[in-house]
Scaffold this motif. Structure first.
Motif, mmCIF file in Angstrom:
data_model
loop_
_atom_site.group_PDB
_atom_site.id
_atom_site.type_symbol
_atom_site.label_atom_id
_atom_site.label_comp_id
_atom_site.label_asym_id
_atom_site.label_seq_id
_atom_site.Cartn_x
_atom_site.Cartn_y
_atom_site.Cartn_z
ATOM 1 N N UNK A 199 -8.988 -2.202 3.996
ATOM 2 C CA UNK A 199 -8.303 -0.961 3.669
ATOM 3 C C UNK A 199 -9.108 0.158 4.301
ATOM 4 N N UNK A 200 -8.454 0.868 5.225
ATOM 5 C CA UNK A 200 -9.133 1.980 5.889
ATOM 6 C C UNK A 200 -8.624 3.277 5.294
ATOM 7 N N UNK A 201 -9.518 4.136 4.897
ATOM 8 C CA UNK A 201 -9.113 5.454 4.416
ATOM 9 C C UNK A 201 -9.324 6.458 5.527
ATOM 10 N N UNK A 205 0.205 -1.793 6.609
ATOM 11 C CA UNK A 205 0.913 -0.846 5.746
ATOM 12 C C UNK A 205 0.208 0.496 5.826
ATOM 13 N N UNK A 206 0.992 1.529 6.105
ATOM 14 C CA UNK A 206 0.420 2.877 6.186
ATOM 15 C C UNK A 206 0.905 3.681 4.997
ATOM 16 N N UNK A 207 -0.033 4.227 4.246
ATOM 17 C CA UNK A 207 0.317 4.967 3.028
ATOM 18 C C UNK A 207 -0.252 6.373 3.135
ATOM 19 N N UNK A 246 -4.469 -2.124 5.686
ATOM 20 C CA UNK A 246 -3.832 -1.016 4.995
ATOM 21 C C UNK A 246 -4.526 0.271 5.391
ATOM 22 N N UNK A 247 -3.723 1.236 5.825
ATOM 23 C CA UNK A 247 -4.286 2.522 6.222
ATOM 24 C C UNK A 247 -3.823 3.556 5.212
ATOM 25 N N UNK A 248 -4.771 4.250 4.605
ATOM 26 C CA UNK A 248 -4.455 5.166 3.511
ATOM 27 C C UNK A 248 -5.039 6.528 3.829
#
Lengths: 439, 255, 235
Positions: free
Chosen positions: C29-31, C151-153, C182-184
């Protein structure tokens, strides 16, 4: 009348003798005839004899028959094609066609020329007169006649159909005139020159230059004719006073109907329709005075009536329906009145070319009138001004017709209603009717 | 693309503004036909609605719909769908809806009361005009990201085509009234779809007026079958041109 | 999985992205963190093909995404503000999205979030009548619907109630474990600390650093991420 067929054998006898012999023969051959019939035959044979023209008999041409005939005779022509050229009718006879005999002029000159009074031409098909730019060639030409009856003939491909010059009294009725030539070559359907007291009834004219043409023709009546698809005018009046035309239909003629330089004309119950074109009018009035236009219908014309230099013309109870322009009245018209007419579905009701007005409008029904009637007298409380701003603009700038009914044109008209000074024309109907006027 | 059309239709047919538009059109057409004794007069009054209200509602509704769907369009762009398919899908959806509204609101009454060739020309012009203004609305919408600005552009386009253009044309006519202008006017009319629609109907309706004056020239041109086909083709260009520009912009647009 | 190479984007005079280089691999998960208007959203939009970059390129699974739409089959996206056709009912919306995305997978939809948010109960309601929070739930559910690898959020928990936030976070964890990327984006450091493995810090269109959270903490010697970042940026 069967008996009269025997007349051929006694044609050369002097008139008084022949009558007696005829009587004798009748008595000897038809003993069983009643007294009444005898008397009748006696009476007719006294007034006129009958000559029959029939191919294969002794009298096989009209020319022979006319040579034999005397004033008051009846010449019966049986069905066939007879080639004639300038056939001169100089005796007071009745030419009666049986089963539509054809008189063919072979494109040479006139077909028939009538110079005698009391002549009847009935039941012929007359075709192929000559065409000339110098001399007027006609199917039936009447010169200096008196009491002429031209009835139920059919004229085809004649330069002029029926041509009356200096004729007094006469009836032209039930004729069908069909021109097939171009505008340059063709003459008028029924042409009157210096004639008076002529009744023109129930004729059907098309394809000629003018359907009916009057020049110096007075005290004539034109009624129940149909004049359509003629190259120039359906009806053309010049210098012809005291005439009446009623119940005629003028349709799709090159330029409509023209009445010029004339006074005391009565125009009632006619229909002027579908006269389309840039210089086309239902009715063109030029220098007309003291005339009446009533109960006519003007429908789908580019212009319903065009008035130039008219005075004392009364227009009453006419219907102006779906014309591009109902009435165009130039500023040199005066003392004309429009009373109790209906104006419905016209693009423009009235136009004029000046701001002064010396004419009078009253009690007409205008479908564009948007006023109200608070006092319930069936007349609008506010005057109606039939000349609208956009028609004034087109007046000055004809190509502006292109923007007709655009939002901008409507806005201009609305603005003009709010600020009437923008296009001031002193033309009002002070008592516009709230309801369609029934005749 | 068909799916997008389907879903746009599904959404718009439940739209209250569209419903109100149908009701407005129906009321004005039935009203005008019933108030006027003469059917052709009803049609001519309805011409004002056709030339003013139909373009206005078409362009405004489309622009507003586009901006209200902006985030949804973004979402669609994030899906494996081609941008051109998305835009054309939404375009077709809105166009079909407005055409349907036009045919229910005006088409039906015109066919019932009139049903003549004039009526059919009237409906054809109205349909083309609807599509032209939907196209213009898409152009206005992709030119900006701001809804207010987009609606502003749409209003200006409408104002220009219904009023300003004709005003300028009239002034040009006055200024050059010494010259024969008819042919030029025919050419200039091609620059305004509203004028084209009006001429197409007018030639069938006010034929006697147009035959007169110099109208004969217009009639000769637009009255011929070539002229009618020409006018319709130019209208179709007016449908295709703005939307194809909109498409080019949209393909490169930063959402 | 995703490589950004010298990515540039200008809006008029404003240079939103000034040549970003970044490699994002699966299974994490990348922020994306950074101040307002730093270019995070532009970066996401570039990834999704909603904004077309002026320079540089994006490789997705080793392929340049320029002019391609098919790679989007493998991305789920939850926008910051979700707006949907006003007159569409929620159930119909899900049906439509499934229909539009049919080509992606063979009816193997991930409907976990729909169930967890209890969205079925509201399937009959038109979208215009829903609250912002509910729409966010719809957006989240849609992002995961096709079981995508990436998934981009964008600001996923903004506007969500605590319970829904928690559900979403658990979902993110779960998907990470399933090996996805996941990119947040988020401004809430506690949240970032909670869900992300690594942080890409973006300032004025440049990636300042891209490190794992544990690395950041050890570098700065702080154990709260917020403080650690603050410390790191002071240098």
């Amino acid at each position: 009348m069967k008996v009269n067929k025997k007349h051929v054998g006694i044609q050369l006898l002097p008139r008084s003798l022949s009558v007696k012999s005829l009587h004798l023969i009748k008595l000897s051959y038809t003993v069983s005839l009643s007294v009444i019939v005898v008397c009748f035959c006696f009476a007719t044979s006294l007034a006129a004899r009958e000559i029959t023209v029939k191919p294969g008999t002794k009298i096989n041409t009209l020319h022979k028959a006319l040579q034999l005939a005397q004033n008051g005779d009846v010449i019966k022509v049986t069905a066939s094609t007879y080639y004639v050229e300038d056939l001169l009718v100089d005796k007071s006879v009745s030419l009666i066609g049986i089963d539509n005999p054809v008189l063919d002029g072979q494109n040479k000159s006139n077909v028939l020329i009538i110079t005698a009074p009391k002549v009847t031409i009935q039941g012929f098909v007359i075709r192929n007169s000559g065409f000339s730019n110098i001399k007027d060639k006609a199917g039936i030409r009447v010169e200096k006649g008196d009491t002429v009856n031209i009835i139920n003939n059919r004229l085809e491909n004649t330069c002029f159909g029926i041509y009356l010059a200096k004729v007094t009294r006469g009836t032209i009725s039930g004729n069908i005139i069909r021109g097939i030539n171009t505008a340059i070559q063709s003459g008028n359907g029924i042409h009157l020159w210096y004639s008076h007291h002529i009744n023109i009834l129930n004729n059907n004219i098309s394809g000629q230059r003018d359907g009916i043409y009057f020049e110096f023709a007075t005290y004539c009546t034109i009624s129940r004719n149909l004049s359509e698809n003629n190259h120039r005018y359906g009806l053309h009046f010049m210098f012809s006073n005291n005439d009446t035309y009623t119940f005629n239909t003028f349709r799709k003629n090159g330029s409509g109907v023209a009445v010029m330089y004339t006074k005391h004309i009565t125009m009632t119950n006619n229909t002027f329709e579908q006269n389309w074109g840039s210089s086309s009018y239902g009715l063109l009035l030029k220098d007309i005075s003291k005339s009446v236009i009533s109960n006519n219908t003007f429908s789908k014309n580019t212009s319903g009536i065009y008035m130039e230099g008219t005075n004392n013309v009364k227009a009453e109870h006419n219907n102006f329906l779906n014309n591009g322009l109902a009435v165009r009245m130039l500023a040199n018209c005066e003392k004309d009145t429009f009373l109790l007419n209906n104006f419905m579905g016209n693009t423009f009701d009235f136009t004029t070319n000046g701001s002064e007005n010396l004419n009078y409008l009253k009690g007409n029904y205008w479908d564009k009138y948007s006023g109200y009637d608070l006092n319930r007298d069936k007349k609008g409380d506010l005057p109606y001004r039939p000349v609208c701003l956009y028609s004034q603009i087109i007046e000055k700038l004809p190509s502006a017709v292109f923007l007709l009914r655009s939002f901008m044109a409507e806005l201009l008209d609305k603005a003009e209603k709010a600020l009437p000074s923008m296009a001031y024309v002193n033309l009002y109907d002070n008592e516009p009717s709230m309801h369609i006027i029934q005749p | 693309m068909n799916k997008i059309i389907k879903y746009v239709l599904h959404d718009i047919f439940r739209n209250r503004i569209l419903l109100a538009y149908v009701v407005l059109l129906s009321l004005s057409s039935f009203g005008l036909f019933m108030m006027n004794e003469d059917v052709s007069k009803g049609l001519s009054s309805l011409l004002t609605v056709l030339l003013i209200v139909v373009p206005l509602v078409s362009i405004l509704f489309t622009t507003i719909y586009f901006f209200n769907s902006y985030e949804f369009i973004e979402l669609l762009v994030a899906q494996p769908l081609k941008r051109s398919n998305i835009l054309l899908g939404v375009y077709a959806g809105v166009g079909i809806s407005l055409l349907a509204a036009f045919w229910i609101g005006i088409g039906l009454p015109v066919i019932i009361f009139d049903g003549t060739i004039v009526g059919w020309y009237f409906l054809l012009s109205g349909s083309l005009l609807t599509m032209v203004f939907v196209s213009l609305a898409f152009l206005a919408s992709v030119l900006t990201r701001d809804k207010t600005q987009g609606i502003g552009i749409a209003m200006l386009l409408w104002f220009y085509f219904t009023l300003v253009f004709d005003g300028i044309l009239l002034m040009v006519m006055f200024a050059f009234s010494d010259y024969p202008l008819e042919k030029l006017t025919i050419f200039l009319s091609c620059l305004n779809p509203v004028d084209l629609a009006r001429i197409m109907v007018l030639l069938k309706m006010d034929i006697s007026a147009l035959m007169g004056y110099t109208g004969a020239v217009f009639n000769q041109f637009f009255g011929s079958s070539f002229g009618i086909i020409f006018a319709m083709s130019v209208m179709l260009v007016w449908v295709a041109f703005p939307i194809s520009i909109a498409l080019r912009i949209f393909k490169r647009k930063n959402l | 999985m995703i490589q950004l190479e010298g990515l540039q984007k200008k809006y008029g005079k404003i240079q939103a992205l000034k040549g970003i280089n970044l490699t994002l691999n699966l299974n994490q998960v990348v922020a994306l963190v950074g101040p307002n208007a730093s270019g995070k959203t532009t970066l996401i939009k570039c990834l999704l093909g909603m904004v077309i970059p002026d320079g540089g390129r994006i490789l997705f699974g080793g392929k340049d995404i320029k002019g391609d739409v098919q790679y989007k089959r493998r991305i789920g996206y939850m926008p910051q503000i979700g707006r949907y056709p006003d007159n569409m009912r929620m159930g119909y919306l899900f049906g439509m999205m499934k229909d539009l995305g049919k080509t992606r997978i063979q009816d193997n939809f991930d409907e976990e979030l729909i169930a967890a948010f209890k969205l079925e109960e509201m399937f009959g309601k038109p979208m215009r009548s829903l609250s912002g929070g509910t729409r966010q739930k719809v957006s989240a559910a849609l992002a995961f619907l096709f079981n995508p690898e990436v998934v981009i959020l964008d600001e996923p928990t903004a506007g969500l109630d605590p319970l829904a936030s928690e559900i979403l976070k658990q979902k993110i964890h779960k998907e990470k474990k399933a090996g996805k990327l996941l990119i947040v984006t988020s401004h809430i450091m506690s949240e970032v600390e909670e869900i992300a493995n690594s942080i890409a810090y973006i300032v004025e269109g440049e990636a300042l650093f891209y490190k794992s959270i544990s690395e950041i903490k050890s570098d700065s010697g702080e154990d709260r991420l917020g403080k650690a970042l603050f410390h790191l940026l002071q240098k």
